[in-house]
Scaffold this motif. Structure first.
Motif, PDB file in Angstrom:
ATOM      1  N   VAL A 112       0.918  -1.142  -0.057  1.00  9.93           N
ATOM      2  CA  VAL A 112      -0.001  -0.021   0.067  1.00  9.93           C
ATOM      3  C   VAL A 112       0.993   1.445  -0.095  1.00  9.93           C
ATOM      4  O   VAL A 112       1.851   1.298   0.868  1.00  9.93           O
ATOM      5  N   LEU A 113       0.507   2.186  -0.773  1.00  9.89           N
ATOM      6  CA  LEU A 113       1.385   3.430  -1.029  1.00  9.89           C
ATOM      7  C   LEU A 113       0.297   4.638  -0.250  1.00  9.89           C
ATOM      8  O   LEU A 113      -0.634   4.716  -0.659  1.00  9.89           O
ATOM      9  N   GLU A 114       1.000   5.374   0.609  1.00 12.86           N
ATOM     10  CA  GLU A 114       0.143   6.307   1.241  1.00 12.86           C
ATOM     11  C   GLU A 114       0.941   7.493   1.001  1.00 12.86           C
ATOM     12  O   GLU A 114       2.170   7.848   1.159  1.00 12.86           O
ATOM     13  N   GLU A 115       0.154   8.727   0.319  1.00 16.48           N
ATOM     14  CA  GLU A 115       0.795  10.164   0.092  1.00 16.48           C
ATOM     15  C   GLU A 115       1.137  10.570   1.384  1.00 16.48           C
ATOM     16  O   GLU A 115       0.182  10.686   2.334  1.00 16.48           O
ATOM     17  N   LEU A 116       2.366  11.380   1.518  1.00 19.71           N
ATOM     18  CA  LEU A 116       2.620  12.219   2.617  1.00 19.71           C
ATOM     19  C   LEU A 116       2.658  13.629   2.237  1.00 19.71           C
ATOM     20  O   LEU A 116       3.120  13.790   1.149  1.00 19.71           O
ATOM     21  N   PRO A 117       2.870  14.419   3.257  1.00 22.08           N
ATOM     22  CA  PRO A 117       3.018  15.781   2.889  1.00 22.08           C
ATOM     23  C   PRO A 117       4.209  16.085   2.279  1.00 22.08           C
ATOM     24  O   PRO A 117       5.404  15.285   2.526  1.00 22.08           O
ATOM     25  N   GLY A 118       4.518  16.917   1.419  1.00 24.42           N
ATOM     26  CA  GLY A 118       5.918  17.277   0.763  1.00 24.42           C
ATOM     27  C   GLY A 118       6.217  16.521  -0.476  1.00 24.42           C
ATOM     28  O   GLY A 118       7.455  16.301  -0.568  1.00 24.42           O
ATOM     29  N   GLY A 119       5.150  15.776  -1.072  1.00 21.51           N
ATOM     30  CA  GLY A 119       5.678  14.920  -2.188  1.00 21.51           C
ATOM     31  C   GLY A 119       6.293  13.583  -1.828  1.00 21.51           C
ATOM     32  O   GLY A 119       6.967  13.139  -2.538  1.00 21.51           O
ATOM     33  N   ARG A 120       5.949  13.105  -0.505  1.00 23.50           N
ATOM     34  CA  ARG A 120       6.637  11.956  -0.089  1.00 23.50           C
ATOM     35  C   ARG A 120       5.581  10.802  -0.253  1.00 23.50           C
ATOM     36  O   ARG A 120       4.585  11.061  -0.186  1.00 23.50           O
ATOM     37  N   THR A 121       5.924   9.636   0.270  1.00 24.66           N
ATOM     38  CA  THR A 121       5.426   8.514   0.226  1.00 24.66           C
ATOM     39  C   THR A 121       5.754   7.592   1.342  1.00 24.66           C
ATOM     40  O   THR A 121       6.868   7.116   1.534  1.00 24.66           O
ATOM     41  N   ARG A 122       4.523   6.871   2.054  1.00 16.54           N
ATOM     42  CA  ARG A 122       4.927   5.725   3.159  1.00 16.54           C
ATOM     43  C   ARG A 122       4.357   4.404   2.370  1.00 16.54           C
ATOM     44  O   ARG A 122       3.430   4.279   1.912  1.00 16.54           O
ATOM     45  N   LEU A 123       5.521   3.704   2.280  1.00 15.16           N
ATOM     46  CA  LEU A 123       5.064   2.319   1.728  1.00 15.16           C
ATOM     47  C   LEU A 123       4.749   1.233   3.076  1.00 15.16           C
ATOM     48  O   LEU A 123       5.610   1.038   3.935  1.00 15.16           O
ATOM     49  N   THR A 124       3.485   0.757   3.057  1.00 17.06           N
ATOM     50  CA  THR A 124       3.297  -0.402   3.945  1.00 17.06           C
ATOM     51  C   THR A 124       3.237  -1.849   3.267  1.00 17.06           C
ATOM     52  O   THR A 124       2.239  -1.689   2.347  1.00 17.06           O
ATOM     53  N   ALA A 125       3.990  -2.683   3.374  1.00 16.68           N
ATOM     54  CA  ALA A 125       4.012  -4.135   2.593  1.00 16.68           C
ATOM     55  C   ALA A 125       3.597  -5.082   3.774  1.00 16.68           C
ATOM     56  O   ALA A 125       4.387  -5.115   4.827  1.00 16.68           O
ATOM     57  N   THR A 126       2.971  -6.212   3.589  1.00 14.86           N
ATOM     58  CA  THR A 126       2.620  -7.334   4.350  1.00 14.86           C
ATOM     59  C   THR A 126       2.860  -8.334   3.661  1.00 14.86           C
ATOM     60  O   THR A 126       2.378  -8.581   2.348  1.00 14.86           O
ATOM     61  N   SER A 127       3.662  -9.492   3.994  1.00 13.97           N
ATOM     62  CA  SER A 127       3.642 -10.730   3.484  1.00 13.97           C
ATOM     63  C   SER A 127       3.184 -11.731   4.617  1.00 13.97           C
ATOM     64  O   SER A 127       3.689 -11.921   5.637  1.00 13.97           O
ATOM     65  N   LEU A 128       1.904 -12.342   3.981  1.00 14.18           N
ATOM     66  CA  LEU A 128       1.177 -13.514   4.742  1.00 14.18           C
ATOM     67  C   LEU A 128       1.582 -14.877   4.190  1.00 14.18           C
ATOM     68  O   LEU A 128       1.633 -15.232   3.088  1.00 14.18           O
ATOM     69  N   VAL A 129       2.208 -15.673   5.157  1.00 16.08           N
ATOM     70  CA  VAL A 129       2.626 -17.267   4.831  1.00 16.08           C
ATOM     71  C   VAL A 129       1.574 -18.295   5.383  1.00 16.08           C
ATOM     72  O   VAL A 129       0.866 -17.763   6.515  1.00 16.08           O
ATOM     73  N   ASP A 130       1.638 -19.389   5.319  1.00 13.13           N
ATOM     74  CA  ASP A 130       0.726 -20.370   5.818  1.00 13.13           C
ATOM     75  C   ASP A 130       1.153 -20.770   7.419  1.00 13.13           C
ATOM     76  O   ASP A 130       0.377 -21.572   7.849  1.00 13.13           O
ATOM     77  N   SER A 131       2.318 -20.690   7.645  1.00 17.57           N
ATOM     78  CA  SER A 131       2.643 -20.936   9.091  1.00 17.57           C
ATOM     79  C   SER A 131       3.741 -20.217   9.545  1.00 17.57           C
ATOM     80  O   SER A 131       4.433 -19.505   8.931  1.00 17.57           O
ATOM     81  N   PHE A 132       3.733 -20.289  11.045  1.00 22.62           N
ATOM     82  CA  PHE A 132       4.888 -19.481  11.664  1.00 22.62           C
ATOM     83  C   PHE A 132       5.975 -19.915  11.242  1.00 22.62           C
ATOM     84  O   PHE A 132       7.160 -19.054  11.066  1.00 22.62           O
TER      85      PHE A 132
END
Length: 160
Positions: A112-132
């Motif tokens: 997910v890309l989120e626009e931040l002030p000043g022409g910046r971006t916060r990237l949040t990435a999640t990776s889900l697998v089937d086991s610990f």
């Protein structure tokens, strides 16, 4: 210029589900960060750890598309493949991710890309697998180094 802490790549293993969450801020707008994740020529320039080269076998980043690429260094090869499930310009990429060396461990990834002030971006990435166990193997594989160093390379690419 952003403070060091804001540009830090944070990689956290969720204690309740077999998920890894990555957050990182970039000094570029979401459109530019998105393009760097979807244009195969750009992806090949930044993805992976320092000293590795990326060979794109195919990379069709669109809803319903797929990819396969190989990281190489000194005759060593690591191949990855998956499918793009949902791609929304400058906002979201949902894909599967499989390392050929561990073909039974398929991750579902959401960026997910989120626009931040000043022409910046916060990237949040999640990776889900089937086991610990799968999640912990994912983390033990050197993924953290590849992600951190890849994002350093992406910073340099976005600066141009």
């Amino acid at each position: 210029m952003t403070s060091t802490s804001a540009r830090e790549t944070r990689i956290v293993a969720d204690p309740d589900v077999p998920l890894v969450r990555i957050t990182r801020e970039f000094d570029a707008p979401p459109e530019k960060v998105f393009r760097a994740h979807t244009d195969p020529e750009l992806v090949a320039r930044w993805q992976g750890p320092h000293g590795m080269e990326t060979r794109m076998e195919h990379y069709d980043c669109r809803t319903g598309g797929s990819y396969r690429y190989v990281h190489t260094r000194d005759g060593e090869e690591h191949a990855f493949h998956g499918s793009f499930h949902d791609v929304r310009p400058a906002q979201l990429i949902v894909q599967t991710f499989t390392y050929d060396g561990m073909p039974d461990d398929v991750a579902l990834e959401r960026l997910v890309l989120e626009e931040l002030p000043g022409g910046r971006t916060r990237l949040t990435a999640t990776s889900l697998v089937d086991s610990f166990e799968g999640r912990d193997a994912f983390l033990a594989s050197g993924m953290e180094t590849g992600v951190r160093e890849g994002y350093e390379r992406l910073d340099a690419l976005l600066a141009h």
